[in-house]
Design a protein around this motif. Structure first.
Motif, PDB file in Angstrom:
ATOM      1  N   ASN A   1       0.808  -1.229   0.000  1.00 41.75           N
ATOM      2  CA  ASN A   1       0.000   0.000   0.000  1.00 41.75           C
ATOM      3  C   ASN A   1       0.837   1.274   0.000  1.00 41.75           C
ATOM      4  N   ARG A   2       2.134   1.125  -0.150  1.00 46.20           N
ATOM      5  CA  ARG A   2       3.065   2.268  -0.170  1.00 46.20           C
ATOM      6  C   ARG A   2       2.910   3.130   1.091  1.00 46.20           C
ATOM      7  N   GLN A   3       2.863   2.445   2.221  1.00 46.72           N
ATOM      8  CA  GLN A   3       2.723   3.137   3.499  1.00 46.72           C
ATOM      9  C   GLN A   3       4.054   3.372   4.209  1.00 46.72           C
ATOM     10  N   VAL A   4       5.130   2.837   3.668  1.00 49.89           N
ATOM     11  CA  VAL A   4       6.450   3.188   4.192  1.00 49.89           C
ATOM     12  C   VAL A   4       6.805   4.553   3.618  1.00 49.89           C
ATOM     13  N   VAL A   5       7.014   5.523   4.493  1.00 50.88           N
ATOM     14  CA  VAL A   5       7.238   6.904   4.046  1.00 50.88           C
ATOM     15  C   VAL A   5       8.729   7.228   3.958  1.00 50.88           C
TER      16      VAL A   5
END
Length: 224
Positions: A160-164
């Motif tokens: 979910n591309r939640q690593v920022v």
């Protein structure tokens, strides 16, 4: 002018730094108290670093039950931008606004240094002024900044591309080099490094911290 609130818990250390950073970056800083249930109609909220309630039990575990957190959780659910810095990140994890948990640094020591990070996504309210893949330098200071999560959570974060942000030289053993994450909606972000210490040439070796606050102002301006 956008109003950004900064919560002070007993043991908070970096609330004044966060308020100053907000003012430098062009917003109105608003002090919020842990025992109050009034967010004073702020447009965004920052949970700053420190040792809330002395870090007794677990870091952030007591702060999660402060009256103000009921309002922060509700505001986050409405899409209000929330940024958790260091201890604030720990509070967000304890509040289940962000996935994962923090444990003691792998080296078993408190770390204080300038830290290189890689930006993984600009699709959040606090990072929309960044460019994915760029490297930035932000002050890091923590003893329990080792980010942990189970395999399913890590897979979801990646998918979910939640690593920022990721550490370029992992200082504390965090899983997958994770330095910061976001929720699915992108309005809640937590990270261990301290962007409020990188907004002025007198107190930091870079000005990369400014873009966190410039990002949220950009987001808020576009929403009006």
């Amino acid at each position: 002018m956008a109003r950004i609130g900064v919560v002070t818990f007993p043991g908070t250390l970096d609330d004044q730094d966060a308020l100053r950073a907000i003012r430098i970056c062009g917003a109105e800083p608003v002090g919020l108290w842990h025992a109050s249930d009034d967010l004073q109609d702020v447009d965004a909220v920052v949970l700053p670093g420190g040792f809330s309630y002395g870090d007794y039990l677990r870091c952030g575990a007591i702060a999660r039950f402060a009256p103000v957190m009921d309002e922060v959780i509700a505001a986050a659910g409405r899409g209000v931008p929330v940024l958790g810095i260091c201890n604030g990140f720990q509070v967000l994890c304890e509040s289940h606004l962000l996935p994962g948990a923090m444990i003691r640094n792998e080296c078993r020591r408190f770390i204080c240094r300038e830290q290189r990070l890689r930006v993984e996504t600009d699709d959040t309210t606090w990072t929309c002024a960044f460019v994915p893949g760029e490297e930035i330098s932000i002050v890091l200071k923590n003893g329990e900044g080792n980010y942990m999560c189970d395999d399913d959570t890590l897979e979801a974060l990646e998918d979910n591309r939640q690593v920022v942000f990721r550490y370029l030289d992992n200082p504390n053993g965090s899983r997958a080099d994770i330095a910061g994450v976001t929720n699915r909606s992108g309005n809640v972000v937590g990270l261990m490094p301290h962007p409020e210490h990188n907004v002025d040439e007198l107190i930091g070796t870079s000005l990369d911290g400014r873009r966190f606050f410039e990002s949220v102002l950009q987001f808020l301006a576009a929403r009006v």
